[in-house]
Design a protein around this motif. Structure first.
Motif, mmCIF file in Angstrom:
data_model
loop_
_atom_site.group_PDB
_atom_site.id
_atom_site.type_symbol
_atom_site.label_atom_id
_atom_site.label_comp_id
_atom_site.label_asym_id
_atom_site.label_seq_id
_atom_site.Cartn_x
_atom_site.Cartn_y
_atom_site.Cartn_z
ATOM 1 N N MET A 1 0.792 -8.834 -27.744
ATOM 2 C CA MET A 1 1.055 -8.751 -29.179
ATOM 3 C C MET A 1 2.511 -9.044 -29.465
ATOM 4 S SD MET A 1 1.011 -4.596 -29.668
ATOM 5 C CE MET A 1 1.961 -4.569 -31.165
ATOM 6 N N MET A 2 2.807 -9.247 -30.741
ATOM 7 C CA MET A 2 4.169 -9.350 -31.245
ATOM 8 C C MET A 2 4.275 -8.380 -32.407
ATOM 9 S SD MET A 2 6.666 -10.161 -33.423
ATOM 10 C CE MET A 2 6.436 -11.332 -34.713
ATOM 11 N N ALA A 3 5.342 -7.625 -32.423
ATOM 12 C CA ALA A 3 5.601 -6.695 -33.525
ATOM 13 C C ALA A 3 7.107 -6.686 -33.756
ATOM 14 C CB ALA A 3 5.069 -5.303 -33.192
ATOM 15 N N TRP A 4 7.559 -5.814 -34.602
ATOM 16 C CA TRP A 4 8.974 -5.732 -34.954
ATOM 17 C C TRP A 4 9.536 -4.384 -34.537
ATOM 18 C CZ3 TRP A 4 11.265 -10.031 -36.838
ATOM 19 C CH2 TRP A 4 10.419 -11.034 -37.322
ATOM 20 N N MET A 5 10.807 -4.388 -34.178
ATOM 21 C CA MET A 5 11.521 -3.153 -33.876
ATOM 22 C C MET A 5 12.813 -3.126 -34.671
ATOM 23 S SD MET A 5 11.323 -2.639 -29.776
ATOM 24 C CE MET A 5 10.109 -1.522 -29.120
ATOM 25 N N ASN A 6 13.171 -1.939 -35.151
ATOM 26 C CA ASN A 6 14.530 -1.739 -35.625
ATOM 27 C C ASN A 6 15.290 -1.034 -34.502
ATOM 28 O OD1 ASN A 6 13.716 0.950 -35.795
ATOM 29 N ND2 ASN A 6 13.827 1.055 -38.023
ATOM 30 N N ARG A 7 16.545 -0.789 -34.712
ATOM 31 C CA ARG A 7 17.337 -0.189 -33.641
ATOM 32 C C ARG A 7 16.794 1.180 -33.248
ATOM 33 N NH1 ARG A 7 23.673 -0.631 -32.469
ATOM 34 N NH2 ARG A 7 23.761 0.848 -30.738
ATOM 35 N N GLN A 8 16.390 1.977 -34.228
ATOM 36 C CA GLN A 8 15.858 3.306 -33.933
ATOM 37 C C GLN A 8 14.602 3.216 -33.072
ATOM 38 O OE1 GLN A 8 14.877 5.648 -37.415
ATOM 39 N NE2 GLN A 8 14.306 7.425 -36.202
ATOM 40 N N ALA A 9 13.706 2.288 -33.385
ATOM 41 C CA ALA A 9 12.478 2.121 -32.594
ATOM 42 C C ALA A 9 12.806 1.693 -31.169
ATOM 43 C CB ALA A 9 11.555 1.107 -33.257
ATOM 44 N N LEU A 10 13.761 0.788 -31.017
ATOM 45 C CA LEU A 10 14.134 0.333 -29.683
ATOM 46 C C LEU A 10 14.798 1.456 -28.891
ATOM 47 C CD1 LEU A 10 14.391 -1.755 -27.485
ATOM 48 C CD2 LEU A 10 16.360 -2.726 -28.715
ATOM 49 N N GLU A 11 15.693 2.173 -29.516
ATOM 50 C CA GLU A 11 16.346 3.287 -28.809
ATOM 51 C C GLU A 11 15.332 4.351 -28.410
ATOM 52 O OE1 GLU A 11 20.859 3.029 -30.627
ATOM 53 O OE2 GLU A 11 19.380 4.259 -31.692
ATOM 54 N N GLU A 12 14.379 4.669 -29.292
ATOM 55 C CA GLU A 12 13.343 5.647 -28.952
ATOM 56 C C GLU A 12 12.498 5.152 -27.782
ATOM 57 O OE1 GLU A 12 9.247 7.334 -30.840
ATOM 58 O OE2 GLU A 12 11.016 7.518 -32.122
ATOM 59 N N THR A 13 12.131 3.871 -27.820
ATOM 60 C CA THR A 13 11.334 3.284 -26.743
ATOM 61 C C THR A 13 12.065 3.384 -25.414
ATOM 62 O OG1 THR A 13 10.200 1.780 -28.262
ATOM 63 C CG2 THR A 13 10.274 1.131 -25.938
ATOM 64 N N LEU A 14 13.337 3.016 -25.407
ATOM 65 C CA LEU A 14 14.117 3.060 -24.165
ATOM 66 C C LEU A 14 14.277 4.484 -23.648
ATOM 67 C CD1 LEU A 14 16.869 0.435 -25.081
ATOM 68 C CD2 LEU A 14 14.916 0.107 -23.522
ATOM 69 N N ALA A 15 14.431 5.430 -24.555
ATOM 70 C CA ALA A 15 14.636 6.828 -24.153
ATOM 71 C C ALA A 15 13.344 7.504 -23.706
ATOM 72 C CB ALA A 15 15.265 7.622 -25.303
ATOM 73 N N SER A 16 12.237 7.207 -24.385
ATOM 74 C CA SER A 16 10.993 7.938 -24.129
ATOM 75 C C SER A 16 10.054 7.248 -23.147
ATOM 76 C CB SER A 16 10.235 8.164 -25.444
ATOM 77 O OG SER A 16 9.675 6.935 -25.906
ATOM 78 N N GLY A 17 10.144 5.924 -23.060
ATOM 79 C CA GLY A 17 9.209 5.177 -22.219
ATOM 80 C C GLY A 17 7.882 4.898 -22.904
ATOM 81 N N ARG A 18 7.723 5.357 -24.126
ATOM 82 C CA ARG A 18 6.527 5.054 -24.922
ATOM 83 C C ARG A 18 6.943 4.091 -26.023
ATOM 84 N NH1 ARG A 18 2.427 9.012 -28.249
ATOM 85 N NH2 ARG A 18 1.256 7.307 -29.158
ATOM 86 N N VAL A 19 6.237 2.970 -26.126
ATOM 87 C CA VAL A 19 6.668 1.919 -27.039
ATOM 88 C C VAL A 19 6.488 2.343 -28.493
ATOM 89 C CG1 VAL A 19 6.411 -0.497 -27.706
ATOM 90 C CG2 VAL A 19 6.172 0.156 -25.304
ATOM 91 N N CYS A 20 7.549 2.139 -29.240
ATOM 92 C CA CYS A 20 7.606 2.461 -30.672
ATOM 93 C C CYS A 20 8.059 1.200 -31.401
ATOM 94 C CB CYS A 20 8.601 3.593 -30.893
ATOM 95 S SG CYS A 20 8.848 4.051 -32.615
ATOM 96 N N TYR A 21 7.360 0.830 -32.445
ATOM 97 C CA TYR A 21 7.708 -0.333 -33.257
ATOM 98 C C TYR A 21 8.096 0.131 -34.654
ATOM 99 C CZ TYR A 21 5.282 -2.964 -29.601
ATOM 100 O OH TYR A 21 4.892 -3.500 -28.403
ATOM 101 N N PHE A 22 8.468 -0.812 -35.499
ATOM 102 C CA PHE A 22 8.690 -0.528 -36.904
ATOM 103 C C PHE A 22 7.598 -1.239 -37.687
ATOM 104 C CE2 PHE A 22 10.301 -1.192 -41.158
ATOM 105 C CZ PHE A 22 10.754 0.077 -41.469
ATOM 106 N N SER A 23 6.803 -0.489 -38.417
ATOM 107 C CA SER A 23 5.737 -1.053 -39.233
ATOM 108 C C SER A 23 6.320 -1.539 -40.552
ATOM 109 C CB SER A 23 4.651 -0.008 -39.496
ATOM 110 O OG SER A 23 3.735 -0.485 -40.455
ATOM 111 N N ARG A 24 6.282 -2.840 -40.762
ATOM 112 C CA ARG A 24 6.792 -3.381 -42.026
ATOM 113 C C ARG A 24 5.890 -2.986 -43.185
ATOM 114 N NH1 ARG A 24 7.304 -9.525 -41.141
ATOM 115 N NH2 ARG A 24 5.249 -9.120 -40.261
ATOM 116 N N SER A 25 4.570 -2.932 -42.958
ATOM 117 C CA SER A 25 3.652 -2.602 -44.057
ATOM 118 C C SER A 25 3.782 -1.148 -44.490
ATOM 119 C CB SER A 25 2.205 -2.917 -43.660
ATOM 120 O OG SER A 25 1.814 -2.134 -42.554
ATOM 121 N N ARG A 26 4.082 -0.261 -43.552
ATOM 122 C CA ARG A 26 4.233 1.162 -43.882
ATOM 123 C C ARG A 26 5.687 1.592 -44.031
ATOM 124 N NH1 ARG A 26 1.316 3.917 -39.223
ATOM 125 N NH2 ARG A 26 1.602 1.918 -38.227
#
Length: 149
Positions: A48-73
């Motif tokens: 897939m392809m999705a979008w990340m903001n800095r907060q989502a990327l930092e959370e992903t790197l810290a937690s190991g669980r992928v977090c994206y930024f939902s543009r629709s929500r």
């Protein structure tokens, strides 16, 4: 391209940089987002392809669980929070210009909200588009509250 990413063009293997400095140099779009391609780490399958903001990327790197930024929500979207189809981060890479991410993930179940393994199930040629994969799971059973992602 930022000066930092330009300087990395001739950097030797093994050179290490501060993650914060790299994220400061990322070319976030006008909405503060960067495209993130999720690829199954062991097979190379593009999921897939999705979008990340800095907060989502930092959370992903810290937690190991992928977090994206939902543009629709307009909020963080932790992959699998409603469907249970979690992505665990294996590795993350920035491209040479600092404007795209490649995430090596371990995907549990389908990655696509349609219930298919990959979001890339429409094969194109000059004349036709062809659906080349069936859903693994009925999408109606994947989501609570009608939230598709």
């Amino acid at each position: 391209m930022s000066k930092l990413f330009k300087s990395l063009e001739s950097a030797p293997p093994g050179e290490r940089l501060d993650t914060g400095a790299l994220l400061d140099a990322v070319r976030w779009n006008d909405a503060g987002l960067i495209p993130a391609i999720a690829q199954q780490h062991d097979s190379g399958e593009v999921l897939m392809m999705a979008w990340m903001n800095r907060q989502a990327l930092e959370e992903t790197l810290a937690s190991g669980r992928v977090c994206y930024f939902s543009r629709s929500r307009a909020k963080l979207w932790r992959k699998g929070e409603t469907s249970g189809q979690v992505q665990s981060l294996v590795n993350a890479r920035l491209d040479c210009d600092g404007d795209a991410l490649l995430l090596g993930v371990d995907q549990r179940g389908p990655a696509c909200h349609t219930g298919r393994r990959s979001c890339f199930y429409i094969a194109l040629d000059a004349q036709d588009g062809e659906i080349d994969a069936a859903p693994l799971v009925d999408p109606a059973t994947l989501y609570r509250n009608g939230d598709k992602r």
